[in-house]
Structures are given as C-alpha cells and as structure tokens.
Enzyme design. Structure first.
Site: not given
Ligand code: PEP
Ligand code: MG
Length: 753
Positions: A361, A468, A602, A625-626, A636, A673
C-alpha cells in the site's frame, strides 16, 4: 561443534561494534578449531586490496599494514576464485607469498574461505597451523558458516559507517532493495520507531547514558503504578491466586531484577528502549525453553511487561520527531501510510523500509505522490542510521549511506537533469499522444486513492485503465459496505466520465493483505489471490459488483476487470454473479446496464485460452507485473532475485507480441496496465506490437507521451522485430538503450550505471 558455533554467533551478534565482533570471532575460531592462527582480511573496494583487519596468531603490528591484490598470494587466490582453499603444505603452493611482517613462515597448513554477501566478495577468513595438518570437512564447514555469519555483520558495519579503519573509504555503503517508486533524493535519515514492539526497536547509541537510565526508571515506575492500580481494581473480581500474579509482576519489575540488568546494558552502549528489548528478549527466550509449564507461561508475562515499559519509553521518544530535516528520508522496519502522512509533504524526500514490496500500500501511495521509494531492504541495519546522510535511488532500488562527495555530486546533477526534463516535458502534456506518422496511442491512468491527483489530468488521458479497488479496502478497518463503496466508485466514475473507468474487482492475497482479513500462506503468490478469494466469498464480490453498478447509473462509463483469472470457469462464475447483481438491482427498481467486462492476462495459463476467454468477455488487460513474475518464476518483490525480474525478458516479450496478435484476430481490445506500460522503451515496444492502449501511474505519463510523439509506428514495429530476435534480457535492454539514444530519447529512460 554446533554448540560452539551457536555461541560464537551469539557473541558476534551481541558485540558492541565491528572491531569487538572481529576480535571475538578470530579468537573463538582459533580456540574451537584448535589451530594457531585465525585472521580476517577485508576487501577494500576503493584501493582494490585485501587488508589484514584482525588476527590472532600473526604479529599484531601487521594489522592494517599487510595488504594484497585479489589473486595475489593464497589469500588473494581465495578472493579471486571465491572458493575455499584447503592446503596441508601451503608453502609448496605456487601462489604462496611471504609477508615478513606477519611472521608467517612458521605456518604450514592453510584453510581460507571467502566472505560473500549478496554475491559481493567482502573479504577472506583464514586459519593456519604451524605443523602440517589437513583441515577436515567439519573444519571447512565450520569456517564457511562463520564466514557467512561474518558477511552479514560486515555488511551492517559498512552501512553504518562503523568500519573505522583509516584504509577504508569513509564508510560509504550501498544497500539494495526493491525499487518501489522512481526518482532520486539526497537527504537525512529519520528512523521511524515502531510502537511498542520489542522485536523492532532499533539499536541506537545513547547520547546521554544517565538520562536514558532516568527515563527507564520513570517508565518502570509508571508500569508498576499501573499494575498496582489494575490489581486494586480487580481485587474483588479475581481469585487470590490470580491476584498473586500482580505481586509477581511487581517483583519482576523491581530494582533487583529487570531494572538492574537493563541499566547495565545501557551503560554498555545501548539506548533505553534497545536495552530493554535486549534484556526482555533474552529472558523470554530462556523461559520459553525451560521444561516447566509455570515458567514457560511467565515468558508471556515478561514480554507483556516489557512492551508496557517500552510503550512508556516511546511516549517520550515519539515514533517520529516533530521537526523534520528539510530533506527527510523516512527509514523504518515498516512504514505505514499513516506515518507517511505525518511528515509535511515538502520535507518528505524519500522512503525506505525493510519490509514492504512494490505492490504494498505504501508503495502505491508513494508512487501516486511521486516520492522516491525503495522497499524490501532486508539487510538494512536500522541501528545507527538515524541522522545519516544518504542518497536514495528509487529507479534502481538503492540506498547509499554516508555517500562520498563524488557520489553526491553525481546524484545532484542527475536530480537536476530530472527536474529540468520534467519542466520541459510539461509543455507538451496537452498535446495528443500521437506518433509522427499519425498513429494515436491512447494513454490511461492507474488509480486507487482518493488523493490521486489524476483528475487534473482529465484532458491528457483517455480514461482510467486500472482502478485498484483493493486500495480503499486496505485503508478501511472492515469490508466497506455497499453504500460506502458505491459512493467511492461514483466519485471515480464521475470524475472521469464520459471516459471509461476500468474497475478491477478486489485483488487481495499475494502480498496485499487486508488488516481485517489476514491470509496467512506459505506461498501466497501461488495461493488464494484475486478472483480465487472473491469467488470463494461471493457475498464480498456481490456487494462490490452491486456497488459498482449502482455507482455507474446514468454515467455508464464503468468497465469491470477480473484479476488473477486462471480458468475459464472462473469467468463464467463471475459473470453469473454479475448478472445476478443486475437482476437483483432491477428487482429493487434500479436499472443497471451491463458493463463491459474484461479479464486480466497475468497468469500464464490464460495465454493459451484466449479464444475461450474472448467468447466470454469484451476486452483483455495485461498485468505485466504478475505475468512477468509467473512466466519467469521470480517473486516480483524479493530483492534477492530482483535482478532476474525483468519484463523485457525475451520470453515475456514473445508472449506479449503473440497476445497482441491474438487479440487483434479475436477482435478484443487489449491494454497493458502493468509497470511496463509506464516505461518509455516498454511503451514503444507495446505500441509496435499492436496494443490498443497503455495504462500507467500518472507520473509516468510525460515520458511515455514524449517517446510516442517522437517515434513513428513504423520505427516502433521495426524495434519490435529487432528486439524479438535477441536472446537475453541484457541484450534487449542494451538494444533498447542504443535505439533510444539514436533517437535522442535516452534521457527519458531511468539513469543507468
Ligand atoms: C499487474 O500484475 O501487472 C497489475 C497491473 O496488477 P497488480 O500490480 O495490482 O498486481
Ligand atoms: Mg496483478
């Protein structure tokens, strides 16, 4: 040997400073291994030499005087190979080198091990024996273990500047963590002390020992008074035996027991909270091990009393001070958003914490506020960092403690360049995100907080690509109700209408815990996360969907995004719940239109089920990211493997290129995203691959827009072709850097080494 090892480790960790730790260590090792000599050579990076720092057995005058290059002599060989070297007859070895000042010629046998911390060789630990002796496997294992132990102690000492040998470069030290919010800062550390937690009290050297002792006595006095009062209040309500416990507490807090021991520790050089924590922890550890139920239970009492005293001590030592240095770098074991709010924004230059990750957060808030942040600095030695000058590099996840003038100057000019660039880019922010050959690349923002300043960007974006929803859930103290959520969502939808707002259903789990809904798992990123949780708790998902639908009434700019989808079934189940929510609202007289629904790509499994998914949903959104962490099997948020985590890994890029192609074939718009969309080089690649829109944190918009406005779609496509032919992440990165340099766009990329 194990017992000896444990004892040495305890002694070394409990040592007052590095010199004491080293002196203790070499003496204990010599004794435990029944050998003649034990020495430690520190690798001094500045002069590129291994310097004899401590010895027992060699001439003490040699300390600080004998030094060798890596590769020189046997010690240098150990450092060069980064492997142990075990020789029965050292003098027969071709690399043997004789240093007169050490008196070394009398020794025949040699065992040396390298000291390595985070892949960096810090020095060499050596034992020697005058008569020929083959050190056995157990000896070798023992010395390797001691070396690993010493590595941590040394890394801490380097960071705190407590390594005071004149041969060393002023104590500058580098720590690595997870880059959580970009930007750079030079500032002064303010250590955030957590409240009344015995395990996270930093070690600090007291400036005034007598004052610390007075403080301690006052705090103990107050707790004694509290306990007496509590005992009186309860006198008629609890049994005589239970009441007797209060007497036990009083005794524990008496002069003779706790107080005296803590006082002794303070005089040894620890501030009152640290001394108290040390003593209480030791007692608790002892009591917990005792084979006696009564005493074992006392462990909890001692801990509780300790926390009470600590709470009083901390009343006097505010968690953070009232007055902040002009350029404050907040450093703590864990920093909450509330703590962040206590520092005036204009003084807050950066954030560093031992815990936390790029998705925690505090990281999300920091990014929204544009505060350079590095989290997950597991090796951070909080002790003695208070007041230290530091350079924080939020691009590369680095913290330099006590930086040299040269380093500071380098960063000063990087910071000035960044500022100048931001000003220049600001001028073109109202211009369209369009390539020179007329291709429009819609840019969207990621949101999650009320404090997001993105609303002011309305004219510059095409909508919200990722809201989010877990962020407001994280700030709350319980699951927010339907009305509450509807108000929140309405705010978002209204602020951006008629542009679309993509609202993601609750994506908790992994490292995103709700304080009131803890998920404790051994492997949280592969566990109960995202839609897996909300489908198991349809009551939570239903409330959320209903709130979204209500909020969108009359605006109709809502789009719903499902996170962490692995199976097509999950989409079917979620859609059923969505239809039910629409039906229910209809029955209540609320006309809700069915929003467009998308799936997050993801989990790698979804890459292979796009056709089936496309039959069910309206759009795709890539969580790069995931997707990166799952494709590469790299956490990550783990700084140990951070170097392996790269969204420009060729495998990830191939997956992304195929995704864009498949979506076009399936006629489903696709957005990215994840963080890759906010990286100017990444954004160009994604544009060249054919993604329909890019969604990013607001601070990334100017650079991405600038890149898009200067590179034609044709050139971006060529860049994709060239890049896809490369086999390693480093080749990809250097190719991207090379091309962007050619296009005079390298300044848009984060600074490189
Ligand atoms: C991601 O996984 O790239 C994503 C946008 O979601 P978060 O970073 O909230 O897991
Ligand atoms: Mg994600």
């Amino acid at each position: 040997m194990l017992e000896v090892l444990r004892r040495v480790i305890q002694e070394v960790n409990g040592a007052r400073n590095l010199d004491a730790a080293l002196a203790t260590m070499v003496r204990r090792i010599r004794k435990a291994m029944r050998t003649d000599v034990c020495s430690f050579y520190l690798y001094d990076r500045e002069i590129e030499q291994l310097v004899l720092m401590e010895t027992i057995g060699l001439h003490s005058q040699a300390v600080g005087r004998v030094s060798l290059r890596v590769g020189e002599g046997l010690v240098g060989l150990v450092a060069e190979r980064e492997e142990p070297l075990n020789l029965e007859d050292a003098r027969a070895h071709p690399r043997f080198r004789y240093f007169e000042s050490t008196g070394e010629e009398r020794y025949s046998s040699f065992l040396g091990v390298p000291i390595i911390h985070q892949r960096r060789m810090l020095g060499v630990l050596v034992v020697q024996q005058s008569e020929k002796r083959r050190y056995d496997e157990e000896d070798e294992a023992f010395l390797i273990t001691m070396g690993a132990q010493l590595a941590g102690v040394l890394a801490h000492a380097l960071a705190t500047g407590s390594l005071t040998r004149p041969t060393l470069p002023g104590g500058q030290a580098l720590f690595n963590g997870v880059a959580a919010s970009p930007g750079m800062a030079i500032g002064e550390v303010v250590v955030v002390a957590p409240l009344a937690d015995l395990n996270s009290v930093p070690d600090l050297i007291p400036t005034d020992v007598e004052h610390e002792i007075v403080r301690l006595k006052e705090a103990i006095g107050r707790v004694r008074e509290e306990i007496r009062a509590a005992g009186e209040r309860l006198a008629n309500r609890i049994s005589v035996q239970e009441l007797a416990l209060f007497e036990v507490y009083q005794q524990m807090l008496s002069e003779a027991a706790l107080s005296q021991e803590v006082e002794k520790r303070i005089r040894e050089g620890q501030w009152a909270p640290g001394a108290l924590a040390d003593v209480v922890r030791r007692h608790v550890l002892y009591l917990e091990r005792v084979d006696d139920d009564y005493l074992r239970e006392r462990a909890a009492d001692v801990r509780d009393l300790g926390r009470r005293v600590l709470a009083h001590l901390q009343e006097e030592t505010p968690q953070i001070p009232d007055v902040f240095p002009e350029s404050t770098i907040l450093v703590g074991d864990e920093i909450s958003v509330a703590t962040l709010g206590e520092v005036p924004r204009e003084r807050l230059a950066g954030l560093v914490s031992a815990r936390g990750s790029s998705t925690s957060h505090v990281a999300i808030v920091a990014r929204a506020m544009g505060i350079p942040t590095v989290l997950g600095m597991v090796d951070l030695p909080l002790p003695r960092l208070s007041g230290a000058e530091v350079v924080l590099d939020g691009h590369r996840g680095r913290l330099f403690v006590r930086p040299s003038d040269e380093l500071k100057n380098r960063y000063r000019s990087l910071i000035a360049e960044e500022r100048a660039l931001a000003e220049v880019l600001e001028h073109e922010q109202d211009l369209p995100s369009e390539t020179p050959d007329g291709h429009e690349m819609p840019l969207m923002v990621n949101t999650g907080l009320a404090i997001d300043t993105t609303v002011s960007l309305r004219k510059r974006i095409s909508g919200v690509g990722l809201y989010r929803t877990e962020v407001p859930f994280m700030i709350a103290e319980r699951f927010p109700g339907e009305q509450e959520q509807a108000r929140l969502y309405r705010d978002q939808l209204e602020s951006f209408a008629p542009m679309p707002v993509v609202m993601r259903t609750l994506d908790i789990g992994g490292d995103k815990d709700l304080p009131y809904f803890p998920i404790d798992e051994a492997n949280p990123f592969l566990g109960w996360r995202g839609i897996r949780v909300t489908l198991d708790h349809p009551e939570v998902l239903m409330v959320q969907l209903r709130a979204m639908l209500r909020a969108s009434q009359g605006l109709d700019n809502l789009q719903v995004l499902l996170p962490m989808v692995t199976n097509v079934d999950e989409v079917d189940d979620a859609l059923r719940l969505l239809d039910r929510a629409i039906r229910e609202l209809g029955e209540e007289g609320i006309e809700a239109t069915r929003p467009r629904v998308g799936v997050m790509i993801e989990v790698p499994a979804t890459l292979y089920q796009l056709d089936a998914l496309a039959e069910r949903v309206d759009f795709f959104s890539v969580g790069s990211n995931d997707l990166t962490q799952y494709l590469l099997a790299v956490d990550r948020n783990n700084p140990r493997v951070a170097a392996l985590y790269d969204s420009c890994h060729p495998a990830v890029l191939v997956a992304l290129a195929r995704l864009a192609e498949a979506s076009a074939r399936l006629k489903r718009p696709i957005c990215v995203c994840g963080e890759l969309a906010g990286d100017p080089a990444g954004a160009l690649l994604l544009m060249g691959m054919g993604f329909d829109s890019l969604s990013m944190n607001a601070p990334s918009l100017p650079r991405v827009r600038a890149a898009i406005r200067r590179v034609s779609l044709r050139a971006a496509k060529e860049l994709v072709d060239e890049t896809l032919a490369l086999n390693t992440p480093s080749a990809v990165r250097s190719h991207l850097f090379g091309r962007l340099s050619e296009w005079q766009l390298a300044h848009l990329l984060p600074p490189r080494d």
